[in-house]
Design a protein around this motif. Structure first.
Motif, PDB file in Angstrom:
ATOM      1  N   LEU B   9     -64.548  35.018 -57.128  1.00 44.37           N
ATOM      2  CA  LEU B   9     -63.865  36.050 -57.904  1.00 44.37           C
ATOM      3  C   LEU B   9     -62.811  36.738 -57.035  1.00 44.37           C
ATOM      4  CD1 LEU B   9     -66.957  37.602 -59.683  1.00 44.37           C
ATOM      5  CD2 LEU B   9     -65.083  36.396 -60.799  1.00 44.37           C
ATOM      6  N   LYS B  10     -61.689  37.113 -57.629  1.00 39.60           N
ATOM      7  CA  LYS B  10     -60.683  37.886 -56.897  1.00 39.60           C
ATOM      8  C   LYS B  10     -61.309  39.204 -56.442  1.00 39.60           C
ATOM      9  CE  LYS B  10     -56.713  35.803 -59.078  1.00 39.60           C
ATOM     10  NZ  LYS B  10     -55.518  35.905 -59.904  1.00 39.60           N
ATOM     11  N   VAL B  13     -62.156  42.028 -58.903  1.00 36.58           N
ATOM     12  CA  VAL B  13     -62.948  41.741 -60.104  1.00 36.58           C
ATOM     13  C   VAL B  13     -64.420  42.071 -59.845  1.00 36.58           C
ATOM     14  CG1 VAL B  13     -63.661  39.915 -61.700  1.00 36.58           C
ATOM     15  CG2 VAL B  13     -61.335  39.925 -60.778  1.00 36.58           C
ATOM     16  N   ASP B  15     -68.281  41.926 -59.754  1.00 33.66           N
ATOM     17  CA  ASP B  15     -69.171  40.772 -59.583  1.00 33.66           C
ATOM     18  C   ASP B  15     -70.619  41.198 -59.843  1.00 33.66           C
ATOM     19  OD1 ASP B  15     -70.651  38.644 -58.757  1.00 33.66           O
ATOM     20  OD2 ASP B  15     -70.127  38.821 -56.636  1.00 33.66           O
ATOM     21  N   ARG B  37     -71.097  39.287 -52.450  1.00 33.66           N
ATOM     22  CA  ARG B  37     -70.234  38.724 -53.499  1.00 33.66           C
ATOM     23  C   ARG B  37     -70.672  37.275 -53.700  1.00 33.66           C
ATOM     24  NH1 ARG B  37     -66.524  41.768 -56.248  1.00 33.66           N
ATOM     25  NH2 ARG B  37     -64.981  40.106 -56.308  1.00 33.66           N
ATOM     26  N   GLY B  39     -70.192  33.384 -55.210  1.00 30.46           N
ATOM     27  CA  GLY B  39     -69.174  32.398 -55.565  1.00 30.46           C
ATOM     28  C   GLY B  39     -69.838  31.065 -55.822  1.00 30.46           C
ATOM     29  N   ASN B  68     -60.775  29.683 -63.222  1.00 30.85           N
ATOM     30  CA  ASN B  68     -60.131  30.589 -64.167  1.00 30.85           C
ATOM     31  C   ASN B  68     -59.193  31.481 -63.363  1.00 30.85           C
ATOM     32  OD1 ASN B  68     -59.367  32.664 -65.795  1.00 30.85           O
ATOM     33  ND2 ASN B  68     -61.420  33.104 -66.590  1.00 30.85           N
ATOM     34  N   ILE B  71     -59.176  35.487 -63.079  1.00 34.30           N
ATOM     35  CA  ILE B  71     -60.133  36.288 -62.313  1.00 34.30           C
ATOM     36  C   ILE B  71     -60.610  35.607 -61.031  1.00 34.30           C
ATOM     37  CG2 ILE B  71     -61.035  37.606 -64.272  1.00 34.30           C
ATOM     38  CD1 ILE B  71     -63.418  35.601 -64.317  1.00 34.30           C
ATOM     39  N   GLU B  72     -60.256  34.335 -60.837  1.00 35.92           N
ATOM     40  CA  GLU B  72     -60.801  33.612 -59.689  1.00 35.92           C
ATOM     41  C   GLU B  72     -59.726  33.072 -58.744  1.00 35.92           C
ATOM     42  OE1 GLU B  72     -64.941  31.757 -61.556  1.00 35.92           O
ATOM     43  OE2 GLU B  72     -63.068  30.718 -61.953  1.00 35.92           O
TER      44      GLU B  72
END
Lengths: 81, 81
Positions: B9-10, B13, B15, B37, B39, B68, B71-72
């Motif tokens: 995720l950026k 964003v 999580d 975080r 992933g 995506n 957001i990613e």
């Protein structure tokens, strides 16, 4: 400490997510794709950990929460002590 | 070619999975944990890819299916050409 923990299915365990992606890529025209296995990773940031205990601490996170040892393996990577 | 694709995720964003793990680790007594975080990653194996096109091919998988971009972000790693 900053670290990454990679969690993945053991080689013999069926990976439906990976299989689905494999087929989807094929359908999209990427016919060279042979296999896809999916895994997850966690970026962990902690306060001070006793020096030399970094890996042990991360292994504890895995054993107690992050990894299902029946079907999963893991790999840890300490980025910053 | 063998490669790994990491999708995360950026930074801005939210999580929820990471947050849940953060709290769970705290509850388990690991009070040093500051942030987690989550992933995912994919281990990809393909047949022959035109030499020099390895990264481009993997980027295509990301753009067309795996990531995506709203957001990613992703990172690719070619292990074996």
């Amino acid at each position: 400490m900053k670290a990454r923990i990679y969690v993945f299915l053991k080689p013999k365990v069926l990976d439906p997510q990976g299989k689905a992606i494999e087929k989807a890529l094929s359908t999209l025209g990427f016919e060279e794709v042979k296999s896809v296995r999916a895994g997850k990773f966690f970026e962990v940031e902690t306060g001070d950990v006793p020096p030399g205990k970094e890996e042990e601490t991360l292994r504890e996170y895995c054993r107690k929460l992050l990894v299902n040892a029946v079907i999963e393996d893991y790999r840890i990577e300490v980025i910053e002590k």
